[in-house]
Design an enzyme around this catalytic site. Sequence first.
Site, PDB file in Angstrom:
ATOM      1  CE  LYS A   1     -10.941   5.449   9.498  1.00 23.54           C
ATOM      2  NZ  LYS A   1     -10.046   5.752   9.223  1.00 23.54           N
TER       3      LYS A   1
ATOM      4  CG  HIS B   1     -14.027   0.717   6.307  1.00 21.78           C
ATOM      5  ND1 HIS B   1     -13.673   2.150   7.529  1.00 21.78           N
ATOM      6  CD2 HIS B   1     -13.354   1.205   5.293  1.00 21.78           C
ATOM      7  CE1 HIS B   1     -13.129   2.523   6.906  1.00 21.78           C
ATOM      8  NE2 HIS B   1     -12.441   2.464   5.605  1.00 21.78           N
ATOM      9  NE  ARG B   2      -7.782   0.472   6.056  1.00 23.23           N
ATOM     10  CZ  ARG B   2      -9.123   1.841   6.028  1.00 23.23           C
ATOM     11  NH1 ARG B   2      -8.643   2.608   7.119  1.00 23.23           N
ATOM     12  NH2 ARG B   2      -8.997   2.014   4.884  1.00 23.23           N
TER      13      ARG B   2
ATOM     14  CG  PHE C   1      -6.371   8.178   6.106  1.00 27.16           C
ATOM     15  CD1 PHE C   1      -6.204   7.706   6.886  1.00 27.16           C
ATOM     16  CD2 PHE C   1      -6.322   7.589   4.675  1.00 27.16           C
ATOM     17  CE1 PHE C   1      -7.445   6.122   6.683  1.00 27.16           C
ATOM     18  CE2 PHE C   1      -6.754   6.523   4.321  1.00 27.16           C
ATOM     19  CZ  PHE C   1      -7.183   5.288   5.552  1.00 27.16           C
ATOM     20  N   GLY C   2      -8.042  10.954   4.667  1.00 26.70           N
ATOM     21  CA  GLY C   2      -8.707  11.066   4.099  1.00 26.70           C
ATOM     22  C   GLY C   2     -10.373  11.543   3.675  1.00 26.70           C
TER      23      GLY C   2
ATOM     24  CG  ASP D   1      -9.974  -0.836  -3.503  1.00 29.69           C
ATOM     25  OD1 ASP D   1      -8.947  -0.082  -4.025  1.00 29.69           O
ATOM     26  OD2 ASP D   1     -10.980  -0.323  -3.989  1.00 29.69           O
ATOM     27  CB  SER D   2     -10.794   1.142   1.578  1.00 29.72           C
ATOM     28  OG  SER D   2      -9.856   1.877   1.265  1.00 29.72           O
TER      29      SER D   2
ATOM     30  CB  THR E   1      -0.968   0.033   1.175  1.00 35.36           C
ATOM     31  OG1 THR E   1      -1.504   1.159   1.305  1.00 35.36           O
ATOM     32  CG2 THR E   1       0.014  -0.261   2.313  1.00 35.36           C
TER      33      THR E   1
ATOM     34  CG  ASP F   1     -11.266   8.855   9.077  1.00 38.36           C
ATOM     35  OD1 ASP F   1     -11.834   8.264   7.653  1.00 38.36           O
ATOM     36  OD2 ASP F   1      -9.652   8.725   9.195  1.00 38.36           O
TER      37      ASP F   1
HETATM   38  P1  ITT Z   1      -3.346   2.062  -1.636  1.00 37.52           P
HETATM   39  O1  ITT Z   1      -1.582   2.719  -1.642  1.00 37.52           O
HETATM   40  O2  ITT Z   1      -3.542   1.012  -0.911  1.00 37.52           O
HETATM   41  O3  ITT Z   1      -4.659   1.760  -2.680  1.00 37.52           O
HETATM   42  P2  ITT Z   1      -4.769   4.561  -0.965  1.00 37.52           P
HETATM   43  O4  ITT Z   1      -4.676   5.739  -0.392  1.00 37.52           O
HETATM   44  O5  ITT Z   1      -4.983   5.304  -2.243  1.00 37.52           O
HETATM   45  O6  ITT Z   1      -3.759   2.870  -0.828  1.00 37.52           O
HETATM   46  P3  ITT Z   1      -7.607   3.310  -2.260  1.00 37.52           P
HETATM   47  O7  ITT Z   1      -6.741   3.178  -3.002  1.00 37.52           O
HETATM   48  O8  ITT Z   1      -8.484   2.024  -1.259  1.00 37.52           O
HETATM   49  O9  ITT Z   1      -6.037   3.925  -0.593  1.00 37.52           O
HETATM   50  O10 ITT Z   1      -8.319   4.740  -2.096  1.00 37.52           O
HETATM   51  C1  ITT Z   1      -9.574   5.183  -0.845  1.00 37.52           C
HETATM   52  C2  ITT Z   1      -9.781   6.166  -0.849  1.00 37.52           C
HETATM   53  O11 ITT Z   1     -10.649   5.509  -0.089  1.00 37.52           O
HETATM   54  C3  ITT Z   1      -7.936   6.881   0.327  1.00 37.52           C
HETATM   55  O12 ITT Z   1      -7.171   7.937  -0.595  1.00 37.52           O
HETATM   56  C4  ITT Z   1      -9.591   7.806   0.801  1.00 37.52           C
HETATM   57  O13 ITT Z   1      -9.467   8.404   0.608  1.00 37.52           O
HETATM   58  C5  ITT Z   1     -10.574   6.975   0.883  1.00 37.52           C
HETATM   59  N1  ITT Z   1     -10.816   6.103   1.914  1.00 37.52           N
HETATM   60  C6  ITT Z   1     -10.530   5.132   2.614  1.00 37.52           C
HETATM   61  N2  ITT Z   1     -10.598   4.478   3.908  1.00 37.52           N
HETATM   62  C7  ITT Z   1     -10.373   5.719   4.198  1.00 37.52           C
HETATM   63  C8  ITT Z   1     -10.779   5.811   5.668  1.00 37.52           C
HETATM   64  O14 ITT Z   1     -10.676   5.089   6.750  1.00 37.52           O
HETATM   65  N3  ITT Z   1     -11.059   7.003   5.986  1.00 37.52           N
HETATM   66  C9  ITT Z   1     -10.915   7.711   5.202  1.00 37.52           C
HETATM   67  N4  ITT Z   1     -10.896   8.022   3.627  1.00 37.52           N
HETATM   68  C10 ITT Z   1     -11.178   6.674   3.780  1.00 37.52           C
END
Ligand code: ITT
Length: 203
Positions: A177, A182-183, A155-156, A65-66, A7, A158
Amino acid sequence: MEVLFSTSNKNKVAESNEVGRKYGVSFTQIHLFYPEIRSDSVSEVAKAGAEYVFTQIRKPLIVEDSGLFIKSLNEFPGAYSRFAFERIGINGILKLMDGISDREASFVSAVAYITSAEKIHSFLASDTAPNSDVKIFEGSVEGKITTEAKGEKGFGFDPIFQPKGYVKTFAEDVKTKNAISHRKIAFEKLCQYLKTKPAERTR
Ligand code: ITT
């Protein structure tokens, strides 16, 4: 037991280790490129990614993947969450949701654990997928999209995701969290699985 986790996202690794600790499993980040296939399913994206990385290093590993699935946006951004986050970010999602009263959403995680694959080519062509041994573990959490970003942690997405039954976003309450995400659910399933036959499943 150590499990390789391919990742680019160190937050995912930290969250997975929160779960793994209880089971004596540690997830070690490796950052190998894999092309994300175009699919609405995070499970399919994770599986194809795991197969790709496996063909590079030939060792058991996981890919996760999420995504954030928003009901009133027909489940957008879903498996395209990374792209959406990079292009329009949190503010873009809030703008898309402007004036929409149904704010239901869920986060979904799919972890693909691969231990073998026979063929090493053509994994992207659905008719000739490698004969691989991949297990998928999924988790999801329901909630809603807030009207403004709140919190600095996580992150993301959240800061705009408030889980059902709670008053704070994931970014305001990272303890929650880690307890219900989900994770957490997906990795808990993976760790339970690894516990059943640990000797065969280390790298
Ligand atoms: P990888 O290298 O593992 O792919 P990534 O950050 O690009 O890392 P994903 O492809 O799974 O991860 O993309 C999922 C996106 O969804 C990620 O960039 C976040 O913006 C969002 N996301 C996934 N899980 C999240 C979480 O637990 N909290 C907040 N945002 C999340």
